[in-house]
Every structure is written in C-alpha cells, then in structure tokens.
Design an enzyme around this catalytic site. Structure first.
Site, short mmCIF file in Angstrom:
data_model
loop_
_atom_site.label_atom_id
_atom_site.label_comp_id
_atom_site.label_asym_id
_atom_site.label_seq_id
_atom_site.Cartn_x
_atom_site.Cartn_y
_atom_site.Cartn_z
N ASP A 4 42.22 42.56 32.28
CA ASP A 4 41.95 41.53 33.50
C ASP A 4 40.44 42.22 35.12
OD1 ASP A 4 43.30 40.39 32.75
OD2 ASP A 4 44.98 40.83 33.89
N HIS A 5 39.93 42.96 34.86
CA HIS A 5 39.28 43.34 35.84
C HIS A 5 37.75 43.35 35.19
CE1 HIS A 5 42.00 44.44 38.71
NE2 HIS A 5 42.32 46.54 37.96
N GLU A 38 58.86 44.00 28.86
CA GLU A 38 58.16 45.95 29.44
C GLU A 38 58.55 45.74 29.90
OE1 GLU A 38 53.81 44.27 29.97
OE2 GLU A 38 53.39 45.60 31.14
N HIS A 79 52.18 49.17 34.16
CA HIS A 79 51.81 48.54 35.32
C HIS A 79 51.75 50.35 36.08
CE1 HIS A 79 51.31 47.50 39.18
NE2 HIS A 79 51.36 45.98 38.52
N GLY A 109 45.96 49.10 32.46
CA GLY A 109 44.37 48.68 32.78
C GLY A 109 43.51 49.32 33.83
N HIS A 110 44.14 48.68 34.82
CA HIS A 110 43.49 49.18 36.21
C HIS A 110 42.45 50.70 36.18
CE1 HIS A 110 42.10 49.21 40.82
NE2 HIS A 110 42.51 50.67 40.12
N HIS A 156 40.61 35.78 38.43
CA HIS A 156 39.69 36.49 37.15
C HIS A 156 39.32 36.21 35.61
CE1 HIS A 156 43.96 38.07 36.77
NE2 HIS A 156 43.82 39.02 37.87
N GLU A 181 50.04 37.39 29.81
CA GLU A 181 50.46 37.55 31.12
C GLU A 181 51.01 36.39 31.58
OE1 GLU A 181 50.14 41.02 33.59
OE2 GLU A 181 50.04 42.32 31.67
N ARG A 206 30.67 37.68 40.57
CA ARG A 206 29.40 36.58 41.03
C ARG A 206 29.47 35.29 40.70
NH1 ARG A 206 24.67 38.91 42.26
NH2 ARG A 206 24.98 41.09 43.90
N THR A 213 47.98 42.56 43.24
CA THR A 213 48.45 42.55 41.82
C THR A 213 50.34 42.48 41.31
OG1 THR A 213 48.17 44.18 39.69
CG2 THR A 213 49.38 45.18 41.79
N HIS A 251 46.23 38.73 32.04
CA HIS A 251 46.85 38.04 32.98
C HIS A 251 46.16 36.69 33.18
CE1 HIS A 251 50.01 37.33 36.66
NE2 HIS A 251 49.43 36.94 36.12
N1 PXP Z 1 51.70 45.21 33.17
C1 PXP Z 1 51.91 43.99 33.72
C2 PXP Z 1 53.01 43.08 33.41
C3 PXP Z 1 51.30 44.07 34.88
O1 PXP Z 1 50.64 42.46 35.42
C4 PXP Z 1 50.00 44.71 34.34
C5 PXP Z 1 49.21 44.71 36.01
O2 PXP Z 1 48.12 43.22 35.38
C6 PXP Z 1 49.70 46.19 33.45
C7 PXP Z 1 50.88 45.82 32.85
C8 PXP Z 1 48.96 46.76 33.84
O3 PXP Z 1 49.24 47.40 35.15
P1 PXP Z 1 47.85 48.39 35.81
O4 PXP Z 1 46.79 47.93 35.98
O5 PXP Z 1 48.24 48.77 36.85
O6 PXP Z 1 47.42 49.51 34.66
#
Ligand code: PXP
Length: 236
Positions: free
Chosen positions: A8-9, A150, A190, A212-213, A49, A69, A17, A99, A42
């Site tokens: 996503d990021h 999950e 997460h 993700g992050h 995003h 997601e 932009r 988030t 997501h």
């Molecule tokens: N799982 C779910 C259901 C999420 O909503 C997210 C964040 O989009 C993640 C995993 C990943 O989390 P993080 O970006 O904190 O790693």
C-alpha cells in the site's frame, strides 16, 4: 512460514503527487523476485492509496498470490468478483483512520459477515477475516463460513511492558491454535517489524505473515529486494 508483502505504501507515495510513480505493480514484481510468497493490497473506500486500476493490473502481474484487504461492502464485493484475487481479507474500515485500527468484531457482525463471505465464496474467492486474538472471534469466523483468519498482532507489537507483551503473544498463540483446530487457514499481521517478528515467526501453526509498513520503510534505505529478502530470512 510464508511472507505476504503489503505494498500500500508504494501507492501512498504515488498518490502524494497523484501521478504514475512509484507503481505498486513494479513493487509487486520486485517483491516476488526477492522471495515474497504473496502480495497484499488494501483497496479502501476512499481510494487513498491503492486504486481499482492497481488491483486489476496486479491480478495479471502477480505470479504468486494476490490478497485484497477490503471492507465488507457491496461495492467491494463487486470489485472483488471482477478481479478474482486469490484471497479477500475482510477488515473493518473507518474513514479517517491512519491504518486499520483493530480486527472485525465477528460476533456482533456475524449476520452481515456471513452474507458477505457467502457472496465472495460464490465467486470462488477464498475469504479471510482480520480478527483480534480472541477465541470468540475465531469461533465466529468459522461459523460465518470464512476459510481463514488473519490474527491481529498489533497488541503484541505495541505492548509497552514485558508482561503485556507475553500476554499478547499468548493470545495470538491461543487464537492460532483454535483456528487451526477448526480447520481455518491461519495468518497473522499488523505492526510487525524486523525486531519483533521472531516470536510470531516461531508459531508453527501460522502459515503466513502480512507485513507492510516496516518493510517498505526499510526499503527506502536498503531497497525493496533486500528489505524483502531480510524479512524472509527472519521468518523462515
Ligand atoms: N494486515 C492487515 C489486515 C492490515 O490492515 C495491515 C495494514 O494495512 C497489515 C496486515 C500490515 O500491517 P503493517 O503495515 O503494520 O505491517
């Protein structure tokens, strides 16, 4: 244990932009080349995003598994039916959240979730529910027909004291055991990062982590392939 990378990021940066780069589709290819077992995005109601174009092109480009997601709305079910990802993960969504803030309350929302799961299943899409680590949520996920859960690792990842961390870890483990016992697929994610992923990666019943992050943040400095490869090495 498999690694699903949430990209996503990459789209967040592109949307800064409202242009075309960086392209999450390119990111997905790099992640796969570095050993990611799946790609997660997501698609939010506000499209902040990931865009519909992204999921459509990702469906064609991803050679591992595409996990989308989304909130349990009719609009999203229709989009998923058209895209046909490997899996949909239903998540709660609040318009102004930074988030995803927590898991679904599967007990309270059982009727609506059962309907959404059934609609997605009728399109041959595997459905996973993002849940906080409570046994009631896991049991309800099974009852409403989900094929996987999950488990939200946020409480573990953000615990400030050792007793809280241990308790949160045990809750994830208990939820994973219950899900496995009920025949559900078991994923987790997460707020996992390179420092805290170890104890979760040691849980043998968890099949896949979605990260993700932390991974994209590291990629800014070391590159996406190295960031993925390092996480993959940690969780194997
Ligand atoms: N799982 C779910 C259901 C999420 O909503 C997210 C964040 O989009 C993640 C995993 C990943 O989390 P993080 O970006 O904190 O790693």
């Amino acid at each position: 244990m498999k690694l699903g990378v949430n990209i996503d990021h990459i789209a967040t940066l592109r949307q800064a932009r409202k242009g075309v780069e960086p392209d999450p589709v390119h990111a997905a290819v790099y992640c796969e080349m570095a050993g990611a077992d799946g790609i997660t995005v997501h698609l939010r109601g506000d499209r902040r995003h990931i865009q519909i174009r992204d999921v459509e092109v990702l469906k064609k480009a991803v050679s591992t598994r595409l996990n989308i997601e989304m909130a349990a709305t009719s609009e999203m079910v229709e989009i998923a039916a058209g895209v046909q990802p490997w899996q949909v993960t239903l998540v709660p969504e609040r318009p102004n959240e930074v988030t995803t803030e927590g898991g679904l309350d599967v007990v309270i929302n059982a009727a609506h979730l059962a309907q959404t799961v059934s609609r997605l299943s009728s399109h041959n899409i595997r459905v996973s529910l993002f849940v906080d680590p409570s046994l009631d949520n896991v049991r309800s996920a099974h009852k409403v027909g989900a094929q996987a859960v999950e488990i939200n690792t946020n409480a573990y990842a953000t615990a400030r004291t050792e007793p809280d961390r241990v308790q949160a870890l045990r809750a994830v483990d208990d939820a994973a055991k219950m899900a496995h016992k009920l025949g559900l697929g078991v994923l987790a994610g997460h707020a996992l990062n390179y420092r805290n992923v170890g104890p979760i990666a040691d849980m043998k019943l968890i099949e896949e982590l979605n990260i993700g992050h932390a991974l994209i943040a590291r990629a800014v400095f070391v590159g996406l392939e190295r960031a993925v490869a390092e996480m993959r090495a940690l969780i194997r």
